[in-house]
Design a protein around this motif. Structure first.
Motif, PDB file in Angstrom:
ATOM      1  N   LYS A 111       0.840  -1.201   0.000  1.00 37.11           N
ATOM      2  CA  LYS A 111       0.000   0.000   0.000  1.00 37.11           C
ATOM      3  C   LYS A 111       0.875   1.251   0.000  1.00 37.11           C
ATOM      4  CE  LYS A 111      -2.254  -1.129   3.729  1.00 37.11           C
ATOM      5  NZ  LYS A 111      -3.210  -1.082   4.864  1.00 37.11           N
TER       6      LYS A 111
ATOM      7  N   LEU B 159       0.605   5.885  -0.981  1.00 36.52           N
ATOM      8  CA  LEU B 159      -0.135   7.049  -1.472  1.00 36.52           C
ATOM      9  C   LEU B 159       0.674   7.653  -2.599  1.00 36.52           C
ATOM     10  CD1 LEU B 159      -1.428   9.000   1.666  1.00 36.52           C
ATOM     11  CD2 LEU B 159      -2.773   7.671   0.036  1.00 36.52           C
ATOM     12  N   GLN B 160       0.046   7.859  -3.745  1.00 34.00           N
ATOM     13  CA  GLN B 160       0.762   8.386  -4.894  1.00 34.00           C
ATOM     14  C   GLN B 160       0.152   9.721  -5.318  1.00 34.00           C
ATOM     15  OE1 GLN B 160       0.732   6.459  -8.974  1.00 34.00           O
ATOM     16  NE2 GLN B 160       2.802   5.898  -8.300  1.00 34.00           N
TER      17      GLN B 160
ATOM     18  N   LYS C  52      -0.545  11.971  -8.099  1.00 35.18           N
ATOM     19  CA  LYS C  52      -0.612  11.918  -9.562  1.00 35.18           C
ATOM     20  C   LYS C  52      -0.377  13.292 -10.170  1.00 35.18           C
ATOM     21  CE  LYS C  52      -2.080   7.555  -9.889  1.00 35.18           C
ATOM     22  NZ  LYS C  52      -1.379   6.477 -10.620  1.00 35.18           N
TER      23      LYS C  52
ATOM     24  N   SER D  34      -4.199  15.688  -6.169  1.00 32.91           N
ATOM     25  CA  SER D  34      -4.703  14.349  -6.434  1.00 32.91           C
ATOM     26  C   SER D  34      -3.789  13.308  -5.799  1.00 32.91           C
ATOM     27  CB  SER D  34      -4.795  14.109  -7.952  1.00 32.91           C
ATOM     28  OG  SER D  34      -5.247  12.802  -8.236  1.00 32.91           O
ATOM     29  N   LEU D  35      -4.088  12.959  -4.547  1.00 33.40           N
ATOM     30  CA  LEU D  35      -3.309  12.002  -3.776  1.00 33.40           C
ATOM     31  C   LEU D  35      -4.116  10.704  -3.715  1.00 33.40           C
ATOM     32  CD1 LEU D  35      -0.606  11.982  -2.180  1.00 33.40           C
ATOM     33  CD2 LEU D  35      -1.923  12.573  -0.147  1.00 33.40           C
ATOM     34  N   ILE D  36      -3.623   9.649  -4.381  1.00 29.13           N
ATOM     35  CA  ILE D  36      -4.417   8.449  -4.620  1.00 29.13           C
ATOM     36  C   ILE D  36      -3.871   7.254  -3.840  1.00 29.13           C
ATOM     37  CG2 ILE D  36      -5.336   6.901  -6.394  1.00 29.13           C
ATOM     38  CD1 ILE D  36      -6.249   9.798  -6.677  1.00 29.13           C
ATOM     39  N   PRO D  37      -4.724   6.587  -3.010  1.00 30.49           N
ATOM     40  CA  PRO D  37      -4.299   5.318  -2.397  1.00 30.49           C
ATOM     41  C   PRO D  37      -4.084   4.277  -3.500  1.00 30.49           C
ATOM     42  CG  PRO D  37      -6.268   6.198  -1.329  1.00 30.49           C
ATOM     43  CD  PRO D  37      -6.073   6.993  -2.574  1.00 30.49           C
ATOM     44  N   THR D  38      -2.944   3.591  -3.444  1.00 28.76           N
ATOM     45  CA  THR D  38      -2.557   2.705  -4.535  1.00 28.76           C
ATOM     46  C   THR D  38      -1.938   1.432  -3.980  1.00 28.76           C
ATOM     47  OG1 THR D  38      -2.059   4.673  -5.873  1.00 28.76           O
ATOM     48  CG2 THR D  38      -1.209   2.585  -6.683  1.00 28.76           C
TER      49      THR D  38
ATOM     50  N   ASN E 129      -4.772   6.814   5.370  1.00 27.73           N
ATOM     51  CA  ASN E 129      -6.065   7.353   4.956  1.00 27.73           C
ATOM     52  C   ASN E 129      -6.326   8.754   5.505  1.00 27.73           C
ATOM     53  OD1 ASN E 129      -6.238   6.161   7.571  1.00 27.73           O
ATOM     54  ND2 ASN E 129      -8.479   6.187   7.429  1.00 27.73           N
TER      55      ASN E 129
ATOM     56  N   GLU F  53      -4.176  13.140   3.563  1.00 27.47           N
ATOM     57  CA  GLU F  53      -4.628  14.309   2.801  1.00 27.47           C
ATOM     58  C   GLU F  53      -5.213  15.374   3.718  1.00 27.47           C
ATOM     59  OE1 GLU F  53      -7.774  15.436  -0.766  1.00 27.47           O
ATOM     60  OE2 GLU F  53      -6.653  13.543  -0.878  1.00 27.47           O
TER      61      GLU F  53
END
Length: 322
Positions: A2, A4-5, A7, A11-15, A300, A303
């Motif tokens: 897991k 956080l990226q 993009k 826009s901080l996306i769990p990946t 989580n 952000e």
């Protein structure tokens, strides 16, 4: 794993991604804690000069080497080792520098690949949550060193956020008399116990005290104009925090530097030896430094924490990953 990226800004996306594969001279580190700073928040909101996207942010890292179980703080840089700056012990200024969380994926992930030369071993009784503060403390040490501050001299720091407070702690440990200027009464109140324990006074800009050195640990342009005026003749102003607005610096500031033979220097990042010194300083002050941690959070919650950091009303958030 897991992570956080980022993009693009905002826009901080769990990946979920594959484990990083260490290259030559690198090790795989299981990240235990990663602290957040204003630079992370700035990158999230608007990008950064040294940021390449997409990117896993996070450069204030503590972790465990997967192969050995040894705990480390991480110097986030990877320098060439052969240029003039590297040979003179200023590897933070290497033009080929690659920084975790900027040019390479950083610590907001369960695992990260880091150069073995970037690992700083930790004392057994220094908690992970404090060890990840070695990087901001090392940056503060770098700023202090640029001023040539000596024991018995007076230092004024603009900004009583986490890095300003760490800077004040480091300066006090070197024997300097230290004051802090902070326009937020709530920040001063939150840091009151920390500052009182080190005999660090607040400065309200009404006194006629003159300082041997001034450092801005806040992004306001006014801290430069006001700080230059507070310097004693032949004193030094260190630009530690980048200025966030585009307003011009008044000409009278330049004239002050000229007529009173002031020095103005910059400070960016830190060296691996400064990070080693920071680990020792954190261990010496481990009970006190714990006062700077606002909250322990999960991925989580990152952000929301970054938005709070941008609002300028918090101390230190530490992300727990293991």
């Amino acid at each position: 794993m897991k992570c956080l990226q980022l993009k693009q800004p905002g826009s901080l996306i769990p990946t979920h991604t594959a484990l990083p594969q260490p290259g030559p001279g690198e090790v795989l580190l299981r990240v235990t804690r990663c602290a957040l700073c204003r630079t992370d928040a700035k990158m999230f909101a608007q990008g950064h000069r040294d940021l390449t996207l997409p990117r896993v942010l996070g450069h204030e890292i503590c972790g465990v080497e997967v192969a050995t179980g040894q705990r480390y703080a991480v110097w986030p840089g990877s320098s060439c080792g052969s240029c003039t700056q590297c040979r003179n012990g200023r590897e933070n200024l290497c033009r080929q520098m690659q920084i975790l969380g900027f040019h390479r994926n950083g610590g907001l992930a369960e695992f990260v690949a880091v150069p073995r030369t970037s690992l700083i071993p930790l004392p057994a009784d220094l908690p992970d949550a404090l060890a990840c503060l070695a990087e901001p403390l090392a940056c503060a040490l770098n700023a202090i060193e640029q001023t040539n501050l000596r024991g018995g001299q007076k230092l004024l720091i603009y900004g009583a956020g986490p890095v300003g407070l760490l800077m004040a702690m480091a300066a006090t440990a070197r024997g300097a008399a230290t004051w802090m200027s902070e326009r937020s009464d709530s920040k001063l109140k939150r840091s009151d116990q920390f500052r009182k324990g080190l005999n660090i006074a607040s400065h309200d800009n009404r006194s006629d005290l003159a300082f041997d050195a001034v450092i801005n640990a806040a992004p306001a342009r006014e801290a430069i104009s006001a700080g230059i005026k507070r310097l004693t003749t032949a004193g030094c102003y260190c630009v530690f925090s980048g200025i966030t607005n585009a307003a011009a610096i008044p000409v009278e500031v330049i004239n002050e530097i000229h007529y009173r033979q002031l020095r103005m220097v910059g400070a960016y990042g830190c060296t691996s030896s400064q990070l080693q010194e920071a680990v020792t300083l954190l261990w010496n002050h481990r009970a006190r430094v714990n006062l700077l941690i606002e909250r322990h959070i999960g991925l989580n919650e990152v952000e929301d924490a970054l938005r709070q950091i941008l609002a300028g009303k918090t101390l230190k958030f530490v992300v727990k990953l293991a």
